[in-house]
Design a protein around this motif. Structure first.
Motif, mmCIF file in Angstrom:
data_model
loop_
_atom_site.group_PDB
_atom_site.id
_atom_site.type_symbol
_atom_site.label_atom_id
_atom_site.label_comp_id
_atom_site.label_asym_id
_atom_site.label_seq_id
_atom_site.Cartn_x
_atom_site.Cartn_y
_atom_site.Cartn_z
ATOM 1 N N GLY A 238 -0.417 -7.912 1.645
ATOM 2 C CA GLY A 238 -1.053 -8.639 2.739
ATOM 3 C C GLY A 238 -0.100 -9.208 3.771
ATOM 4 N N LYS A 239 1.210 -9.056 3.570
ATOM 5 C CA LYS A 239 2.180 -9.598 4.527
ATOM 6 C C LYS A 239 2.708 -8.502 5.446
ATOM 7 C CE LYS A 239 4.038 -13.494 1.821
ATOM 8 N NZ LYS A 239 3.138 -13.422 0.676
ATOM 9 N N LYS A 240 3.332 -8.932 6.543
ATOM 10 C CA LYS A 240 4.043 -8.027 7.430
ATOM 11 C C LYS A 240 5.444 -8.569 7.652
ATOM 12 C CE LYS A 240 0.015 -6.232 9.921
ATOM 13 N NZ LYS A 240 -0.616 -6.038 11.261
ATOM 14 N N GLY A 241 6.387 -7.648 7.906
ATOM 15 C CA GLY A 241 7.755 -8.070 8.151
ATOM 16 C C GLY A 241 8.698 -7.610 7.056
ATOM 17 N N LEU A 242 9.959 -7.980 7.214
ATOM 18 C CA LEU A 242 11.016 -7.564 6.298
ATOM 19 C C LEU A 242 11.412 -8.714 5.388
ATOM 20 C CD1 LEU A 242 13.074 -5.292 5.553
ATOM 21 C CD2 LEU A 242 14.630 -6.374 7.190
#
Length: 270
Positions: A238-242
């Motif tokens: 459910g998250k976005k990014g690194l």
């Protein structure tokens, strides 16, 4: 959460067994022409049938559309993401990659996909909890032990292809970044051993003129990697990014801290 897994080597099989126990594994992929192709996963794991059939990476778009995994855990090789990361991003599949043999250009491509907020990606050459504690202790020691000599030693089984390990490189980089702040631009040597069935050992050797300190971590079982992979998948879902595994364990520590605080308040109230 539905999890896809790619890679059924010695560690990948343990991860598959662990994910089955958590009832989250819905899809298993293998390379083209693998002798595992089309087998029930249970055959490979020497257990009863699981009704999960191992599929090759061919026609991956159709398979992603049909299975709709939330997170893919990669224990294969750099080839998989190099060829498929844009397709995974298109279908919104977040990624936990425990692969350590990426070239710099491949790492940059993975980072760019994550930083464009297309999907969430965890790059985890250091997927066990203990190794992350070793890194934290090493950072503290580097801050406190200015002028000491640092060396990193790592040992793995003879089948491990990359040498030195991605974890050893990351440990050395953390030490060097702190040493630069001390106006010390020395490189940290890394010594690698590939022998027998060693699961994984990492050691930081810190030597001064009159004393010596060692910080070490050893994995006795590949279940440590499976636990880390499962925690990472839960975190990135459910998250976005690194992100890295330090983010995973920081979040876990915060949750535990709040739980203890809530329990203390409950105890006082009663």
């Amino acid at each position: 959460m539905n999890v896809a897994l790619v890679g059924l080597g010695a560690t990948g099989k343990i991860v598959a067994e662990y994910l089955l126990g958590k009832n989250v594994l819905s899809m298993v992929l293998c390379r083209k022409n693998s002798h595992h192709a089309d087998l029930d996963l249970g055959v490979v794991l020497n257990r009863r049938d699981t009704n999960i059939f191992i599929e090759t990476c061919e026609h991956l778009e159709r398979k992603l559309f049909e299975n709709k995994p939330d997170v893919l855990i990669d224990f294969s090789s750099s080839h998989f993401l190099r060829e498929n990361i844009n397709l995974l991003a298109h279908y919104g599949v977040n990624i936990v990659t425990a692969v350590t043999d990426y070239e710099p250009a491949e790492i940059e491509k993975i980072k760019q996909v994550a930083l464009q907020d297309k999907i969430g990606i965890i790059m985890a050459p250091n997927i066990t909890h203990g190794v992350n504690v070793l890194m934290l202790l090493t950072e503290i020691a580097t801050e406190l032990m200015k002028g000491y000599d640092f060396q990193v030693l790592e040992e793995h089984h003879h089948r491990k292809k990359d040498s030195p390990s991605g974890t050893a490189k990351k440990i050395a980089a953390k030490i060097e970044n702190i040493m630069i702040n001390h106006l010390d631009d020395r490189e940290v040597p890394i010594h690698a051993v590939r022998s027998g069935g060693i699961v994984g050992r990492h050691k930081v050797l810190i030597c001064g003129e009159y004393d010596q300190l060692e910080i070490s971590h050893e994995s006795f079982s590949r279940i440590a990697f499976a636990e880390g992979a499962y925690k990472a998948a839960n975190f990135i879902n459910g998250k976005k990014g690194l992100y890295g595994m330090d983010n995973v364990f920081d979040a876990e520590r915060i949750i535990k801290k709040h739980t203890v605080t809530d329990d203390d308040h409950h105890f006082i109230a009663n």
